[in-house]
Write a protein that holds these residues in place. Structure first.
Motif, PDB file in Angstrom:
ATOM      1  N   THR A 124       0.892  -0.868  -0.010  1.00  0.00           N
ATOM      2  CA  THR A 124       0.065   0.296   0.742  1.00  0.00           C
ATOM      3  C   THR A 124       0.801   1.404   0.221  1.00  0.00           C
ATOM      4  O   THR A 124       0.563   2.360  -0.677  1.00  0.00           O
ATOM      5  CB  THR A 124      -1.002   0.014   1.431  1.00  0.00           C
ATOM      6  OG1 THR A 124      -1.767  -1.292   1.176  1.00  0.00           O
ATOM      7  CG2 THR A 124      -2.435   1.374   1.623  1.00  0.00           C
ATOM      8  N   TRP A 125       2.092   1.711   0.750  1.00  0.00           N
ATOM      9  CA  TRP A 125       2.757   2.593   0.433  1.00  0.00           C
ATOM     10  C   TRP A 125       3.538   2.180  -0.434  1.00  0.00           C
ATOM     11  O   TRP A 125       3.781   3.834  -0.573  1.00  0.00           O
ATOM     12  CB  TRP A 125       3.260   2.323   2.110  1.00  0.00           C
ATOM     13  CG  TRP A 125       4.166   3.182   2.945  1.00  0.00           C
ATOM     14  CD1 TRP A 125       3.958   4.650   2.958  1.00  0.00           C
ATOM     15  CD2 TRP A 125       6.003   3.756   2.035  1.00  0.00           C
ATOM     16  NE1 TRP A 125       5.008   5.930   3.026  1.00  0.00           N
ATOM     17  CE2 TRP A 125       5.923   5.071   3.043  1.00  0.00           C
ATOM     18  CE3 TRP A 125       6.932   2.832   1.105  1.00  0.00           C
ATOM     19  CZ2 TRP A 125       7.167   5.871   2.930  1.00  0.00           C
ATOM     20  CZ3 TRP A 125       8.399   4.712   1.800  1.00  0.00           C
ATOM     21  CH2 TRP A 125       7.838   4.962   2.119  1.00  0.00           C
ATOM     22  N   LEU A 126       3.635   1.866  -1.352  1.00  0.00           N
ATOM     23  CA  LEU A 126       4.958   1.560  -2.627  1.00  0.00           C
ATOM     24  C   LEU A 126       3.900   1.985  -3.374  1.00  0.00           C
ATOM     25  O   LEU A 126       3.672   2.718  -3.970  1.00  0.00           O
ATOM     26  CB  LEU A 126       4.642   0.137  -2.543  1.00  0.00           C
ATOM     27  CG  LEU A 126       5.387  -0.002  -4.066  1.00  0.00           C
ATOM     28  CD1 LEU A 126       6.712   1.204  -4.486  1.00  0.00           C
ATOM     29  CD2 LEU A 126       6.272  -1.125  -4.315  1.00  0.00           C
ATOM     30  N   ASP A 127       2.327   1.623  -3.218  1.00  0.00           N
ATOM     31  CA  ASP A 127       1.409   2.126  -4.559  1.00  0.00           C
ATOM     32  C   ASP A 127       0.831   4.400  -4.038  1.00  0.00           C
ATOM     33  O   ASP A 127       1.334   4.698  -4.732  1.00  0.00           O
ATOM     34  CB  ASP A 127      -0.213   1.485  -4.394  1.00  0.00           C
ATOM     35  CG  ASP A 127       0.277   0.229  -4.784  1.00  0.00           C
ATOM     36  OD1 ASP A 127       0.991  -0.327  -5.565  1.00  0.00           O
ATOM     37  OD2 ASP A 127      -0.836  -0.938  -4.275  1.00  0.00           O
ATOM     38  N   LEU A 128       1.183   4.112  -2.670  1.00  0.00           N
ATOM     39  CA  LEU A 128       1.189   5.976  -2.570  1.00  0.00           C
ATOM     40  C   LEU A 128       2.186   6.496  -2.750  1.00  0.00           C
ATOM     41  O   LEU A 128       2.212   7.500  -3.077  1.00  0.00           O
ATOM     42  CB  LEU A 128       0.226   5.696  -1.121  1.00  0.00           C
ATOM     43  CG  LEU A 128      -0.430   4.853  -1.017  1.00  0.00           C
ATOM     44  CD1 LEU A 128      -1.488   5.216   0.385  1.00  0.00           C
ATOM     45  CD2 LEU A 128      -2.096   5.943  -2.036  1.00  0.00           C
ATOM     46  N   ALA A 129       3.822   6.194  -2.926  1.00  0.00           N
ATOM     47  CA  ALA A 129       4.591   6.979  -3.144  1.00  0.00           C
ATOM     48  C   ALA A 129       4.434   7.459  -4.439  1.00  0.00           C
ATOM     49  O   ALA A 129       5.164   8.468  -4.640  1.00  0.00           O
ATOM     50  CB  ALA A 129       5.415   6.008  -2.651  1.00  0.00           C
ATOM     51  N   ALA A 130       4.320   7.113  -5.578  1.00  0.00           N
ATOM     52  CA  ALA A 130       3.923   8.272  -6.688  1.00  0.00           C
ATOM     53  C   ALA A 130       2.966   8.459  -6.810  1.00  0.00           C
ATOM     54  O   ALA A 130       2.506   9.360  -7.832  1.00  0.00           O
ATOM     55  CB  ALA A 130       3.926   6.480  -7.789  1.00  0.00           C
ATOM     56  N   ARG A 131       1.638   8.928  -5.694  1.00  0.00           N
ATOM     57  CA  ARG A 131       1.160   9.483  -5.456  1.00  0.00           C
ATOM     58  C   ARG A 131       0.689  11.149  -4.278  1.00  0.00           C
ATOM     59  O   ARG A 131       0.201  12.096  -4.903  1.00  0.00           O
ATOM     60  CB  ARG A 131      -0.138   8.745  -5.146  1.00  0.00           C
ATOM     61  CG  ARG A 131      -1.694   9.599  -5.683  1.00  0.00           C
ATOM     62  CD  ARG A 131      -2.942   9.086  -4.902  1.00  0.00           C
ATOM     63  NE  ARG A 131      -3.108   7.745  -5.691  1.00  0.00           N
ATOM     64  CZ  ARG A 131      -3.831   6.695  -5.915  1.00  0.00           C
ATOM     65  NH1 ARG A 131      -4.747   6.813  -5.140  1.00  0.00           N
ATOM     66  NH2 ARG A 131      -3.956   6.083  -7.746  1.00  0.00           N
ATOM     67  N   LEU A 132       1.338  10.701  -3.105  1.00  0.00           N
ATOM     68  CA  LEU A 132       1.045  11.590  -2.129  1.00  0.00           C
ATOM     69  C   LEU A 132       2.393  12.630  -2.492  1.00  0.00           C
ATOM     70  O   LEU A 132       3.904  12.279  -2.325  1.00  0.00           O
ATOM     71  CB  LEU A 132       1.207  10.481  -0.996  1.00  0.00           C
ATOM     72  CG  LEU A 132      -0.041  10.038  -0.501  1.00  0.00           C
ATOM     73  CD1 LEU A 132       0.166   9.034   0.972  1.00  0.00           C
ATOM     74  CD2 LEU A 132      -1.366  11.005  -0.315  1.00  0.00           C
TER      75      LEU A 132
END
Length: 289
Positions: A124-132
């Motif tokens: 989840t954290w990896l997925d959000l790294a491109a966004r947040l």
């Protein structure tokens, strides 16, 4: 009369089995997406909405990205569309209020939360790294650490096999900044601002010791070398008992030579002011950097 009892989260097929008319369905159910409903008798939460959507999505679908982060306890606001992930080769459904991503997930990248399939903390954290933004990404990571959904070993393992994944560079840069010691999102944000500003790095949950070496208090963030403590005060600090405990703790810290800087909700929109005041306090104590 039908003997079928309609659950609070149900599909169109279940509503038909319960012999609900179209009007009854419209009156009782909040439509999450086509064919998936949450009864108005229960709260419409991220969990209930995700449960309804999963009932009409392909087998093996898992909650992901922002939806997964909310389910894992991260300090993000729930929002539409709900986000899910399927493995390569699985039909990627297109539905209103639902966004489906394709992810090459292993068994280690999936967990269960309240019975729901959810991408793991590291995934989840990896997925959000491109966004947040960086500060919010660290705040989410700290929260996942606190909740037990993330640790250094599991995160390192996931990032090791993430070559070419969107956001992995930012994730690898941000991973060393994460800590389970940050007690709240505001603490994480302020710590990130300081660490990324060129100022000395503060220590989260900095112990305050007396002359005998006994720990008498902890600061949200602190600099032991210069005896400077940084405290974030949320709304709960206005409650009488908490207010009195804070008074005692701050006076105790001051009695042992600590300068206490206190920040509140308004400061979360004033990064430059926070940095300026911390820098001024450090200089007043002889710090140079």
């Amino acid at each position: 009369m039908t003997r079928y009892v309609l659950p609070p989260v149900y599909t169109r097929a279940a509503a038909d089995l319960a012999e609900l008319t179209r009007a009854q369905r419209a009156s009782d159910g909040v439509r999450v997406t086509r064919g998936a409903y949450v009864s108005r008798s229960v709260a419409l939460t991220t969990a209930s909405a995700a449960r309804a959507a999963l009932a009409v999505l392909p087998a093996g679908t898992v909650a992901s990205h922002r939806t997964a982060a909310v389910l894992l306890g991260a300090p993000l606001r729930a929002s539409w569309p709900l986000e899910f992930a399927v493995r390569p080769g699985v039909y990627r459904a297109r539905r209103q209020r639902v966004r489906v991503h394709v992810r090459d997930l292993t068994a280690r990248d999936e967990v269960r939360v309240a019975g729901l399939p959810v991408t793991s903390g590291p995934q989840t954290w990896l997925d959000l790294a491109a966004r947040l933004p960086g500060a919010e990404l660290v705040a989410v990571g700290d929260a996942l650490y606190r909740a037990g959904h993330l640790d250094a070993a599991a995160l390192a393992e996931r990032l090791d096999r993430a070559d070419g994944v969107r956001g992995v560079v930012r994730a690898r840069q941000g991973a060393p900044l994460l800590t389970p010691l940050a007690a709240s999102r505001p603490e994480s944000l302020i710590r990130y601002w300081l660490v990324s500003s060129g100022l000395p790095d503060p220590v989260p949950q900095q112990p305050v010791v007396d002359r005998r070496g006994r720990t008498v208090a902890h600061a949200d963030l602190g600099y032991e070398q210069w005896r400077i403590a940084l405290e974030y005060e949320g709304r709960q600090h206005a409650e009488r008992r908490q207010f009195l405990r804070d008074l005692d703790r701050y006076s105790l810290m001051a009695a042992h030579g600590w300068l206490v800087l206190r920040f509140g909700e308004d400061d979360l929109d004033r990064r430059d002011r926070v940095l300026s005041r911390v820098a001024g306090a450090l200089r007043s104590r002889g710090a140079r950097w």
